[in-house]
Enzyme design. Sequence first.
Site, PDB file in Angstrom:
ATOM      1  N   ASP A 164      10.677  10.339  17.336  1.00 12.00           N
ATOM      2  CA  ASP A 164       9.248   9.990  17.347  1.00 12.00           C
ATOM      3  C   ASP A 164       8.997   9.019  16.200  1.00 12.00           C
ATOM      4  OD1 ASP A 164       6.253  11.855  16.378  1.00 12.00           O
ATOM      5  OD2 ASP A 164       6.487   9.908  17.376  1.00 12.00           O
ATOM      6  N   ASN A 206       5.757   7.510  15.659  1.00  6.17           N
ATOM      7  CA  ASN A 206       4.342   7.384  15.257  1.00  6.17           C
ATOM      8  C   ASN A 206       3.680   8.744  15.016  1.00  6.17           C
ATOM      9  OD1 ASN A 206       4.341   8.273  17.850  1.00  6.17           O
ATOM     10  ND2 ASN A 206       2.794   6.863  18.610  1.00  6.17           N
ATOM     11  N   ASP A 224       3.225  11.455  16.734  1.00 12.72           N
ATOM     12  CA  ASP A 224       2.463  12.227  17.738  1.00 12.72           C
ATOM     13  C   ASP A 224       3.316  13.347  18.345  1.00 12.72           C
ATOM     14  OD1 ASP A 224       2.732   9.919  20.620  1.00 12.72           O
ATOM     15  OD2 ASP A 224       4.240  10.873  19.339  1.00 12.72           O
ATOM     16  N   ASP A 271       9.804   8.196  21.354  1.00 13.33           N
ATOM     17  CA  ASP A 271       9.325   6.937  21.938  1.00 13.33           C
ATOM     18  C   ASP A 271      10.358   5.823  21.785  1.00 13.33           C
ATOM     19  OD1 ASP A 271       7.247   7.415  19.178  1.00 13.33           O
ATOM     20  OD2 ASP A 271       8.983   6.066  19.151  1.00 13.33           O
ATOM     21  N   ASP A 329      16.914   4.875  34.260  1.00 11.35           N
ATOM     22  CA  ASP A 329      16.836   5.955  35.246  1.00 11.35           C
ATOM     23  C   ASP A 329      15.794   5.543  36.293  1.00 11.35           C
ATOM     24  OD1 ASP A 329      17.125   9.486  34.595  1.00 11.35           O
ATOM     25  OD2 ASP A 329      16.719   8.484  36.508  1.00 11.35           O
ATOM     26  N   GLU A 380      23.077   9.971  41.187  1.00 18.62           N
ATOM     27  CA  GLU A 380      23.002  11.407  40.918  1.00 18.62           C
ATOM     28  C   GLU A 380      23.241  12.069  42.264  1.00 18.62           C
ATOM     29  OE1 GLU A 380      19.376  13.515  40.537  1.00 18.62           O
ATOM     30  OE2 GLU A 380      20.201  14.916  39.088  1.00 18.62           O
ATOM     31  N   HIS A 432      19.811  16.583  30.702  1.00 19.19           N
ATOM     32  CA  HIS A 432      18.426  17.057  30.530  1.00 19.19           C
ATOM     33  C   HIS A 432      18.059  18.138  31.539  1.00 19.19           C
ATOM     34  CE1 HIS A 432      18.432  14.247  33.747  1.00 19.19           C
ATOM     35  NE2 HIS A 432      17.234  14.646  34.100  1.00 19.19           N
ATOM     36  N   ASP A 433      18.938  18.352  32.535  1.00 20.73           N
ATOM     37  CA  ASP A 433      18.687  19.410  33.526  1.00 20.73           C
ATOM     38  C   ASP A 433      19.501  20.662  33.240  1.00 20.73           C
ATOM     39  OD1 ASP A 433      18.614  17.031  36.278  1.00 20.73           O
ATOM     40  OD2 ASP A 433      16.994  17.811  35.013  1.00 20.73           O
TER      41      ASP A 433
HETATM   42  O1  TEU Z   1      17.432  16.222  39.390  1.00 16.51           O
HETATM   43  C1  TEU Z   1      17.768  16.458  40.749  1.00 16.51           C
HETATM   44  C2  TEU Z   1      18.351  17.809  40.860  1.00 16.51           C
HETATM   45  O2  TEU Z   1      18.829  18.359  39.921  1.00 16.51           O
HETATM   46  C3  TEU Z   1      18.295  18.455  42.176  1.00 16.51           C
HETATM   47  O3  TEU Z   1      19.023  17.592  43.024  1.00 16.51           O
HETATM   48  C4  TEU Z   1      18.862  19.872  42.091  1.00 16.51           C
HETATM   49  O4  TEU Z   1      19.584  20.147  43.243  1.00 16.51           O
HETATM   50  C5  TEU Z   1      17.653  20.784  41.943  1.00 16.51           C
HETATM   51  O5  TEU Z   1      17.136  20.587  40.630  1.00 16.51           O
HETATM   52  C6  TEU Z   1      18.023  22.250  42.170  1.00 16.51           C
HETATM   53  O6  TEU Z   1      18.450  22.804  40.950  1.00 16.51           O
HETATM   54  C7  TEU Z   1      16.751  15.004  39.200  1.00 16.51           C
HETATM   55  C8  TEU Z   1      16.436  14.879  37.727  1.00 16.51           C
HETATM   56  O7  TEU Z   1      17.659  14.880  36.978  1.00 16.51           O
HETATM   57  C9  TEU Z   1      15.564  16.046  37.332  1.00 16.51           C
HETATM   58  O8  TEU Z   1      15.276  16.019  35.928  1.00 16.51           O
HETATM   59  C10 TEU Z   1      14.260  15.950  38.113  1.00 16.51           C
HETATM   60  O9  TEU Z   1      13.469  17.087  37.822  1.00 16.51           O
HETATM   61  C11 TEU Z   1      14.535  15.906  39.618  1.00 16.51           C
HETATM   62  O10 TEU Z   1      15.561  14.978  39.980  1.00 16.51           O
HETATM   63  C12 TEU Z   1      13.278  15.430  40.345  1.00 16.51           C
HETATM   64  O11 TEU Z   1      13.053  14.074  40.046  1.00 16.51           O
HETATM   65 CA    CA Z   2       5.760   9.079  19.415  1.00 16.22          CA
END
Ligand code: TEU
Ligand code: CA
Length: 558
Positions: free
Chosen positions: A11, A13, A15, A19, A88, A249, A324-325
């Site tokens: 970050d 600034n 908040d 960013d 992305d 993906e 991130h997932d």
């Molecule tokens: O994730 C897609 C994804 O992970 C799905 O295909 C998966 O099968 C589902 O989450 C079941 O667990 C992408 C991004 O990486 C994710 O951050 C987004 O939330 C999602 O697409 C929707 O855009």
């Molecule tokens: Ca910021």
Amino acid sequence: MYQVYPRSFQDSNGDGIGDLPGILTRLDYIVSLGVDAVWINPVCLSAGKDVGYDIIDFRQVQPEYGTMEDMDRLIAAVHCKGLRLIMDMVLNHTSNRHEWFQQASSSRDNPYYGYYIWWPVENGQPPARCGFFDPSGSAWTYNAPTRSWYLHYFAPEQPDLNWDLPEVRSRLYDILRFWLEKGIDGLRFDALTYISKDRSFPAITPGILKEKYNGDWGHYYAAGPHLHEYLREMHREVLAPYNVLSIAEAAGVGADEALSFVAEDRKEIDLLYPFEAIGIGYLPDSFKTPDPAGYSRGAWKEVYSRWSKVFDTEGWGALYLGNHDQPRMVSRWGEDKDPFRQPSSKLLFTFLLTMRGTPFLYNGDEFGMTNIRFTSIEDYQDVETHGRFEQLQKDGGDTAAFLTDQQLAGRDNGRTPMQWSDAPGAGFTTGDPWLKINPDHTRINRESEEKDPSSVLHFVRMLIRLRRSHPALVYGDYTLMSGNDSPVHAYMRSHRGSVLAILLNLSSEKQFFASILSAPSQGDILVDNYPGFQWSREGILLQPWQALVFACGTPSKA
Ligand code: TEU
Ligand code: CA
């Protein structure tokens, strides 16, 4: 590849939200890792329901992240540092607040109505489809002005686009050209395998889902009739004229289908980002419910060995253990409690940087960042967690068990702000962070890692240098050396006379690995995350989470 999660990276600034200018201040750090490219998660104007994966305008930067000038400055700075920038791109769906959906959902006669996928009320109930983030679990939400349900594979705020309409595809291609003209070097396509839908909408009963799609909606969604046709068109119309990297993906794609996306003669996508291995350790037919016994090392070896073979002669894949997932890599696959947090982090990076495929490093894992393990639903920001929690509340399910599961599997575990220092805002922010900072940042942070010669961070830099100096680690053949019953993942990489052995003890116990290999001489040892090892005539005793890489000369000797 180094994945930067912009909202939690830096970050600038105050908040509490990461960013673009913040990323720019950390480019020298990213260069110091020795990586080639940076993938940033979506930064376009978004309603913020799914942290940028619900886009309102593809040609505007989310004001929280900065301005288009900030983006132009970042692109220029990345290039002047000798890095590349991968954006992305979320083309399977938009936000429900996108202009196209605002128009489409106002009337069946609106010219944009066909941009999305509708089920008219006169056709009765729509066929069951799973909405991954929908509290009702359904992929259909009713919209009164058009007297129709609309399809959304994710949250109701993320209506799926109708790729069958050529006008939709050509407008999406214009958006890609807009960004490619700005000089970005590659595109990571979100949920790309889901873009084609079987509009005959066959009934997918639980039985069919189990029998034909392994009980996974992602497999059914990735089997649309026109998927490859659209990918070939996008390659021809957009990607081919630019020398850029394209990453799919690829949820729902099996090892036997992978080459149909990335074999060179397919002219579709360059790099497949696979899903099979990331599901190991979750109970079957359940939502990311961790197996209490932990993940099976046999499954780990079987899946990674099988996927390694896929790209032996053509095509190319991605290798990752966090993003991130996903929860934090060391919490999911290693042991995040001392004394094993450091050795197991180093072991996991040794795996990532000695296997075949482009290694994707997720920001913060290089410090050995761990799961924050929230205890209450209020701490979560993630639409996936809230959607599932609400679903369970409605169904009278066990929300307490779900919250326990989320302590290991929840996506927010991997989204807590970067831990740059032991300061109250972890060096990430001087403000109130959008998502809580892990309290363990007082001891796990970049500054402390830089000072500690035996830190994960220094080890990662060494491994990246090692991979660069050993073509066998990039292009070499892969040979599994340890059977599925052993917690030791041992394999060889051989290429033009150079043979490297990699031994990984994926357990918190000492393991004896019987081996025909003779003990390596000191000069042949390339990586060891412990100060030494014991090698008898019968084999080697590996310490908990010990990782070893050594040269074992010519293939004949090995
Ligand atoms: O994730 C897609 C994804 O992970 C799905 O295909 C998966 O099968 C589902 O989450 C079941 O667990 C992408 C991004 O990486 C994710 O951050 C987004 O939330 C999602 O697409 C929707 O855009
Ligand atoms: Ca910021």
